[in-house]
Design a protein around this motif. Structure first.
Motif, PDB file in Angstrom:
ATOM      1  N   ILE A   1     -27.760 -37.393 -19.474  1.00  0.00           N
ATOM      2  CA  ILE A   1     -28.321 -36.252 -20.200  1.00  0.00           C
ATOM      3  C   ILE A   1     -28.897 -36.672 -21.557  1.00  0.00           C
ATOM      4  N   GLY A   2     -28.951 -37.971 -21.841  1.00  0.00           N
ATOM      5  CA  GLY A   2     -29.435 -38.447 -23.126  1.00  0.00           C
ATOM      6  C   GLY A   2     -30.534 -39.478 -22.981  1.00  0.00           C
ATOM      7  N   ALA A   3     -31.152 -39.853 -24.116  1.00  0.00           N
ATOM      8  CA  ALA A   3     -32.236 -40.837 -24.190  1.00  0.00           C
ATOM      9  C   ALA A   3     -33.502 -40.339 -23.497  1.00  0.00           C
ATOM     10  N   TYR A   4     -33.745 -39.040 -23.599  1.00  0.00           N
ATOM     11  CA  TYR A   4     -34.957 -38.436 -23.048  1.00  0.00           C
ATOM     12  C   TYR A   4     -36.033 -38.379 -24.126  1.00  0.00           C
ATOM     13  N   SER A   5     -37.281 -38.229 -23.696  1.00  0.00           N
ATOM     14  CA  SER A   5     -38.397 -38.138 -24.633  1.00  0.00           C
ATOM     15  C   SER A   5     -39.606 -37.571 -23.910  1.00  0.00           C
TER      16      SER A   5
ATOM     17  N   LEU B   1     -19.497 -34.251 -16.058  1.00  0.00           N
ATOM     18  CA  LEU B   1     -19.242 -35.109 -17.209  1.00  0.00           C
ATOM     19  C   LEU B   1     -20.578 -35.654 -17.694  1.00  0.00           C
ATOM     20  N   PRO B   2     -21.087 -35.190 -18.851  1.00  0.00           N
ATOM     21  CA  PRO B   2     -22.355 -35.722 -19.353  1.00  0.00           C
ATOM     22  C   PRO B   2     -22.176 -37.148 -19.867  1.00  0.00           C
ATOM     23  N   VAL B   3     -23.071 -38.039 -19.471  1.00  0.00           N
ATOM     24  CA  VAL B   3     -23.021 -39.431 -19.924  1.00  0.00           C
ATOM     25  C   VAL B   3     -24.399 -39.839 -20.428  1.00  0.00           C
ATOM     26  N   HIS B   4     -24.469 -41.095 -20.922  1.00  0.00           N
ATOM     27  CA  HIS B   4     -25.722 -41.672 -21.400  1.00  0.00           C
ATOM     28  C   HIS B   4     -26.157 -41.024 -22.710  1.00  0.00           C
ATOM     29  N   TRP B   5     -25.203 -40.814 -23.593  1.00  0.00           N
ATOM     30  CA  TRP B   5     -25.507 -40.337 -24.940  1.00  0.00           C
ATOM     31  C   TRP B   5     -24.398 -40.858 -25.852  1.00  0.00           C
ATOM     32  N   CYS B   6     -24.523 -40.666 -27.175  1.00  0.00           N
ATOM     33  CA  CYS B   6     -23.449 -40.907 -28.136  1.00  0.00           C
ATOM     34  C   CYS B   6     -23.344 -42.356 -28.602  1.00  0.00           C
ATOM     35  N   THR B   7     -23.653 -43.340 -27.764  1.00  0.00           N
ATOM     36  CA  THR B   7     -23.267 -44.733 -28.032  1.00  0.00           C
ATOM     37  C   THR B   7     -24.398 -45.601 -28.567  1.00  0.00           C
ATOM     38  N   PHE B   8     -25.624 -45.419 -28.079  1.00  0.00           N
ATOM     39  CA  PHE B   8     -26.762 -46.224 -28.511  1.00  0.00           C
ATOM     40  C   PHE B   8     -27.915 -45.310 -28.924  1.00  0.00           C
ATOM     41  N   ASN B   9     -28.666 -45.730 -29.928  1.00  0.00           N
ATOM     42  CA  ASN B   9     -29.834 -44.991 -30.399  1.00  0.00           C
ATOM     43  C   ASN B   9     -31.045 -45.471 -29.598  1.00  0.00           C
ATOM     44  N   LEU B  10     -31.397 -44.727 -28.549  1.00  0.00           N
ATOM     45  CA  LEU B  10     -32.425 -45.174 -27.619  1.00  0.00           C
ATOM     46  C   LEU B  10     -33.645 -44.263 -27.551  1.00  0.00           C
ATOM     47  N   ALA B  11     -33.614 -43.115 -28.223  1.00  0.00           N
ATOM     48  CA  ALA B  11     -34.711 -42.150 -28.105  1.00  0.00           C
ATOM     49  C   ALA B  11     -34.823 -41.350 -29.394  1.00  0.00           C
ATOM     50  N   PRO B  12     -35.933 -40.640 -29.592  1.00  0.00           N
ATOM     51  CA  PRO B  12     -36.151 -39.966 -30.869  1.00  0.00           C
ATOM     52  C   PRO B  12     -35.426 -38.640 -31.068  1.00  0.00           C
ATOM     53  N   HIS B  13     -34.595 -38.204 -30.122  1.00  0.00           N
ATOM     54  CA  HIS B  13     -33.908 -36.926 -30.318  1.00  0.00           C
ATOM     55  C   HIS B  13     -32.686 -37.086 -31.230  1.00  0.00           C
ATOM     56  N   PRO B  14     -32.230 -36.007 -31.880  1.00  0.00           N
ATOM     57  CA  PRO B  14     -31.022 -36.079 -32.704  1.00  0.00           C
ATOM     58  C   PRO B  14     -29.816 -36.526 -31.898  1.00  0.00           C
ATOM     59  N   TRP B  15     -28.885 -37.192 -32.571  1.00  0.00           N
ATOM     60  CA  TRP B  15     -27.728 -37.793 -31.897  1.00  0.00           C
ATOM     61  C   TRP B  15     -26.924 -36.769 -31.106  1.00  0.00           C
ATOM     62  N   GLU B  16     -26.664 -35.597 -31.675  1.00  0.00           N
ATOM     63  CA  GLU B  16     -25.785 -34.616 -31.041  1.00  0.00           C
ATOM     64  C   GLU B  16     -26.509 -33.706 -30.057  1.00  0.00           C
ATOM     65  N   GLU B  17     -27.840 -33.762 -30.044  1.00  0.00           N
ATOM     66  CA  GLU B  17     -28.611 -32.801 -29.259  1.00  0.00           C
ATOM     67  C   GLU B  17     -28.280 -32.796 -27.761  1.00  0.00           C
ATOM     68  N   PRO B  18     -28.075 -33.949 -27.110  1.00  0.00           N
ATOM     69  CA  PRO B  18     -27.740 -33.895 -25.686  1.00  0.00           C
ATOM     70  C   PRO B  18     -26.498 -33.058 -25.386  1.00  0.00           C
ATOM     71  N   ALA B  19     -25.472 -33.174 -26.226  1.00  0.00           N
ATOM     72  CA  ALA B  19     -24.258 -32.384 -25.996  1.00  0.00           C
ATOM     73  C   ALA B  19     -24.525 -30.906 -26.225  1.00  0.00           C
ATOM     74  N   GLU B  20     -25.244 -30.574 -27.299  1.00  0.00           N
ATOM     75  CA  GLU B  20     -25.531 -29.170 -27.591  1.00  0.00           C
ATOM     76  C   GLU B  20     -26.351 -28.529 -26.473  1.00  0.00           C
ATOM     77  N   ARG B  21     -27.372 -29.217 -26.028  1.00  0.00           N
ATOM     78  CA  ARG B  21     -28.233 -28.645 -24.985  1.00  0.00           C
ATOM     79  C   ARG B  21     -27.529 -28.587 -23.638  1.00  0.00           C
ATOM     80  N   SER B  22     -26.650 -29.551 -23.355  1.00  0.00           N
ATOM     81  CA  SER B  22     -25.871 -29.488 -22.117  1.00  0.00           C
ATOM     82  C   SER B  22     -24.942 -28.280 -22.127  1.00  0.00           C
TER      83      SER B  22
END
Length: 380
Positions: free
Chosen positions: A263-267, A293-314
């Protein structure tokens, strides 16, 4: 600049299997639907500039990410339900499933890169040292990108466990180059299955690509994975764009006690090879998943979205679609049969803009659902 971390190209019988795969055509593995890695006719320079300039302060946590440090006692007893998941950051998950231990996409290195001195660096430590993780029966790799396949972690698991390594077709060439014996590699094309230690492992389609060296190879497949035991079934998405094939996977191999969804590192620059959080929740429901269980967020800065955004949007998407969501602290084991109360722990460490209002979305109420939403330890 050549390094062993780049891996090796498939040869011999492995290459012959690749060339005869129904998913290999016109000299390359094909996605299940037409897919572009980058879109909108942007140049690499434009994309790099956007990556470098997009509100970098919001792309990393403003404080230390809270971790649960598992102890051996946390894993000593078998899960009451027969299934326990421990998210260890990014796409790495330990699944204890019907008496077996399966480790998905393990990355313990400080950087997801072929070099130790450059590349995306961890935003938090791994919650547990690899040597303290205990026995691992199967290691499942979704594809060969550095944030999913880490040479040093593979070599440590090779020395420290008797694990079998399950990989998509072609990726076994990397593992053999790093010293993994052929007899400990299970290499599958989409929809192929193998029995390992009482578990059925099935490589399933995904919408992505592989690339590890300075030039993109066409001979490595990517996959999502289904692992089924006598009593439980789980799904790991790996990296993928959304596509109608999730429903087919659900029909053929589901339903699933739990899904682990990217759910993370999208653009907007690459919308066809990574899912947004909303697409991840939708795919979970297409699959017939029970707990997400949402994964692929939190650990590495791989995309231009805010760090917490994947969790909030999920969270918002789960509310809107009635999905059951589990977002534990990295390292905290839980049983999907009884998902833990949702604690919005990421809000306390996110780089929230000045004056931003802290809103707590209400979760959809389900019959006999006693789950709570907690923010910073306070029930709301």
């Amino acid at each position: 600049m050549r390094t062993d971390a780049f891996g090796a190209e498939p040869r011999g019988e492995r290459l012959a299997r690749i060339l005869h795969s129904p998913n290999f055509a016109d000299g390359a593995f094909q996605n299940p639907v037409p897919t572009r890695r980058l879109v909108y006719e942007r140049t690499p320079l434009e994309i790099s500039r956007a990556q470098l300039t997009a509100d970098r302060a919001r792309r990393v946590p403003a404080a230390a990410v809270p971790l649960h440090r598992p102890r051996p006692i946390d894993f000593a007893a078998a899960p009451d339900s027969g299934l326990r998941l421990t998210w260890l950051g990014h796409a790495t998950v330990l699944a204890e499933l019907d008496g077996r231990r399966v480790l998905f996409d393990p990355v313990w290195s400080e950087r997801c890169s072929p070099f130790g001195w450059t590349g995306p660096k961890r935003l938090h430590p791994v919650p547990v040292p690899l040597g303290e993780l205990g026995q691992v029966d199967v290691v499942v790799i979704s594809h060969d990108h550095y944030d999913h396949l880490d040479m040093h972690t593979v070599q440590a698991l090779l020395r420290g466990t008797g694990a079998v390594f399950a990989v998509p077709l072609g990726v076994g060439a990397h593992l053999e180059h790093w010293g993994v014996p052929t007899g400990r590699i299970v290499e599958l094309d989409w929809w192929e299955s193998a029995e390992v230690g009482g578990l059925t492992l099935t490589a399933t389609p995904a919408r992505h690509y592989c690339s590890r060296g300075p030039r993109t190879s066409t001979h490595f497949l990517w996959a999502s994975w289904v692992v089924a035991g006598p009593e439980h079934r789980i799904f790991h998405s790996g990296d993928t764009g959304y596509f109608p094939g999730f429903a087919e996977i659900g029909r053929r191999l589901g339903p699933f006690d739990a899904t682990m969804m990217q759910i993370g590192a999208y653009s907007d620059f690459w919308p066809e090879v990574h899912m947004t959080p909303e697409e991840g929740v939708r795919a979970h429901l297409d699959l017939g998943g029970r707990t997400l269980l949402p994964v692929h967020w939190c650990t590495f800065n791989l995309a231009p979205h805010p760090w917490e955004e994947p969790a909030e949007r999920s969270l918002a998407a789960a509310q809107a679609l009635g999905a059951t969501l589990a977002v534990p602290l990295p390292g905290r084991p839980f049983e999907p049969a009884v998902p833990p109360p949702l604690k919005l722990w990421w809000r306390a460490v996110a780089a929230m803009p000045k004056g931003a209002e802290l809103l707590v979305p209400e979760l959809a109420t389900q019959p006999s659902d006693t789950r709570r939403v907690e923010d910073d330890g306070v029930t709301v």
